[in-house]
Write an enzyme that holds these catalytic residues in place. Structure first.
Site, mmCIF file in Angstrom:
data_model
loop_
_atom_site.group_PDB
_atom_site.id
_atom_site.type_symbol
_atom_site.label_atom_id
_atom_site.label_comp_id
_atom_site.label_asym_id
_atom_site.label_seq_id
_atom_site.Cartn_x
_atom_site.Cartn_y
_atom_site.Cartn_z
ATOM 1 N N ARG A 63 16.017 -27.498 -11.312
ATOM 2 C CA ARG A 63 17.321 -28.135 -11.521
ATOM 3 C C ARG A 63 18.450 -27.194 -11.095
ATOM 4 O O ARG A 63 19.378 -27.574 -10.408
ATOM 5 C CB ARG A 63 17.438 -28.501 -13.009
ATOM 6 N N THR A 64 18.339 -25.934 -11.496
ATOM 7 C CA THR A 64 19.338 -24.930 -11.108
ATOM 8 C C THR A 64 18.758 -24.151 -9.924
ATOM 9 O O THR A 64 17.915 -23.268 -10.094
ATOM 10 C CB THR A 64 19.622 -23.980 -12.289
ATOM 11 N N LYS A 123 -2.431 -23.495 -32.881
ATOM 12 C CA LYS A 123 -3.856 -23.827 -32.884
ATOM 13 C C LYS A 123 -4.711 -22.603 -32.563
ATOM 14 O O LYS A 123 -5.931 -22.677 -32.550
ATOM 15 C CB LYS A 123 -4.125 -24.919 -31.842
ATOM 16 N N LYS A 181 7.788 -13.295 -26.329
ATOM 17 C CA LYS A 181 7.007 -12.812 -25.182
ATOM 18 C C LYS A 181 7.741 -11.733 -24.370
ATOM 19 O O LYS A 181 7.097 -10.874 -23.777
ATOM 20 C CB LYS A 181 6.615 -13.988 -24.270
HETATM 21 P P1 ATR Z 1 10.278 -21.417 -20.346
HETATM 22 O O1 ATR Z 1 9.965 -20.027 -20.789
HETATM 23 O O2 ATR Z 1 9.645 -22.496 -21.172
HETATM 24 O O3 ATR Z 1 10.009 -21.619 -18.892
HETATM 25 P P2 ATR Z 1 13.066 -21.193 -19.752
HETATM 26 O O4 ATR Z 1 12.865 -19.832 -19.175
HETATM 27 O O5 ATR Z 1 14.260 -21.459 -20.591
HETATM 28 O O6 ATR Z 1 11.828 -21.619 -20.637
HETATM 29 O O7 ATR Z 1 13.038 -22.239 -18.547
HETATM 30 C C1 ATR Z 1 13.124 -23.612 -18.762
HETATM 31 C C2 ATR Z 1 12.879 -24.326 -17.435
HETATM 32 O O8 ATR Z 1 12.893 -25.743 -17.674
HETATM 33 C C3 ATR Z 1 13.949 -24.066 -16.398
HETATM 34 O O9 ATR Z 1 13.382 -24.163 -15.128
HETATM 35 C C4 ATR Z 1 14.916 -25.237 -16.671
HETATM 36 O O10 ATR Z 1 15.739 -25.566 -15.603
HETATM 37 P P3 ATR Z 1 17.157 -24.794 -15.366
HETATM 38 O O11 ATR Z 1 16.808 -23.474 -14.743
HETATM 39 O O12 ATR Z 1 17.919 -25.699 -14.478
HETATM 40 O O13 ATR Z 1 17.765 -24.661 -16.746
HETATM 41 C C5 ATR Z 1 13.924 -26.339 -16.893
HETATM 42 N N1 ATR Z 1 14.441 -27.494 -17.629
HETATM 43 C C6 ATR Z 1 14.719 -27.581 -18.944
HETATM 44 N N2 ATR Z 1 15.124 -28.829 -19.260
HETATM 45 C C7 ATR Z 1 15.083 -29.562 -18.106
HETATM 46 C C8 ATR Z 1 15.358 -30.917 -17.761
HETATM 47 N N3 ATR Z 1 15.787 -31.787 -18.686
HETATM 48 N N4 ATR Z 1 15.193 -31.311 -16.476
HETATM 49 C C9 ATR Z 1 14.797 -30.426 -15.535
HETATM 50 N N5 ATR Z 1 14.504 -29.126 -15.796
HETATM 51 C C10 ATR Z 1 14.645 -28.706 -17.061
#
Ligand code: ATR
Length: 296
Positions: free
Chosen positions: A162-163, A26, A76
């Site tokens: 989550r992690t 957009k 990015k």
């Molecule tokens: P972005 O640049 O969009 O932040 P990323 O660096 O891959 O993408 O990070 C994704 C984030 O979403 C992380 O914090 C990930 O958690 P993990 O570190 O445990 O992987 C979180 N995430 C993705 N799917 C998730 C889910 N189903 N439930 C909880 N956290 C999720």
């Protein structure tokens, strides 16, 4: 009259959003509205770069007279590496969403976090100063918003993920900055995806910076964190409220999506390029109407 000339015959400065995919972006609409609003002579396109051809595409755009780029998924980090000079917020984010081609090199900035803060404070009217903030997620999106949030001097930012080790790493990166702003960061201890029961009371602002909404997944979070006075903000948006927004509303919280963040990060990019700050609110209202029409 060529596409890059205005009615007065003067050359318009060229900008674009580069990504893969980019067809859905957009940004051209938003920046065209900003140009009309401010009278700036700006032309704004989409640039689809192959996954292995980001740098070549950027350099070709620059060589053809392009003045700057917005950078979106998945480039990015490459944009961060390409910039000769970084703003402090881009350095803290470890990612760049705005490139400006200066005479002495490529300047990299990151306006995402600023856009989030401005949407929360100006468009949604919730002050972050003194607020208790819960940040869900510890990936790139989360990292980009911590410094702009700290600058608003919240009382506390709790980061949960989550992690857990990723939350702790993020926490460690910003500990010094938090102290500087008189703010407390709290990694959540051994049960990092749950709030400690002692602290299980509503937060002022909860930001979902996880990628969960992309696949309709709800990040785990103690339900007691949501209350009537809570703004639950999802950095994602769509024609329908996200699962996170619906969950927050069911728990009595006020929910917002990330459409305003999208507009406000664009407004800040426009400012970085042009030195003129457009009004986000009318463009946000127009986009909201378009989304509602899609949902109908
Ligand atoms: P972005 O640049 O969009 O932040 P990323 O660096 O891959 O993408 O990070 C994704 C984030 O979403 C992380 O914090 C990930 O958690 P993990 O570190 O445990 O992987 C979180 N995430 C993705 N799917 C998730 C889910 N189903 N439930 C909880 N956290 C999720």
């Amino acid at each position: 009259m060529s596409a890059s000339e205005t009615r007065t015959g003067q050359q318009a400065d060229r900008y674009a959003v580069v990504g893969n995919p980019v067809a859905h972006s957009k940004s051209p609409y938003i920046h065209t509205q900003f140009a009309a609003q401010t009278g700036e002579r700006v032309e704004y396109d989409r640039l689809l770069a192959p996954l292995d051809g980001f740098v070549e595409h950027v350099q070709a755009f620059r060589a053809a007279g392009g003045r700057g780029l917005n950078v979106t998924v998945p480039f990015k980090l490459e944009a961060h590496a390409l910039a000769h000079k970084l703003s402090p917020r881009a350095a803290a984010a470890g990612a760049v969403n705005t490139l400006r081609f200066d005479e002495d090199g490529i300047y990299g900035d990151n306006t995402d976090g600023f856009g989030l803060v401005r949407d929360i404070e100006v468009n949604l009217g919730v002050s972050l100063e003194g607020a208790r903030v819960l940040l869900l997620g510890a990936g790139g999106a989360a990292r980009g918003v911590v410094l702009p949030m700290l600058e608003r001097r919240p009382r506390e930012i709790t980061i949960v993920n989550r992690t857990a080790p990723k939350a702790h790493a993020l926490l460690a990166q910003f500990e010094g900055a938090a102290g500087e702003f008189g703010c407390l960061l709290n990694g959540g201890g051994p049960h990092a995806i749950y709030l400690d029961p002692v602290d299980a009371k509503p937060y002022d602002v909860i930001v979902n910076a996880t990628a969960g909404s992309l696949d309709a997944a709800l990040p785990e979070c103690d339900e007691r964190a949501f209350g009537a006075g809570t703004l639950a903000y999802d950095m994602m948006y769509g024609a329908q409220p996200t699962v996170f927004m619906r969950h927050a509303q069911a728990l009595g919280a006020r929910a917002a999506d990330g459409l305003g963040m999208l507009v406000e990060q664009a407004a800040e990019s426009f400012f970085v390029w042009r030195g003129v700050r457009p009004e986000g609110a009318p463009v946000l209202a127009a986009l909201r109407e378009q989304l509602a029409a899609q949902a109908a």
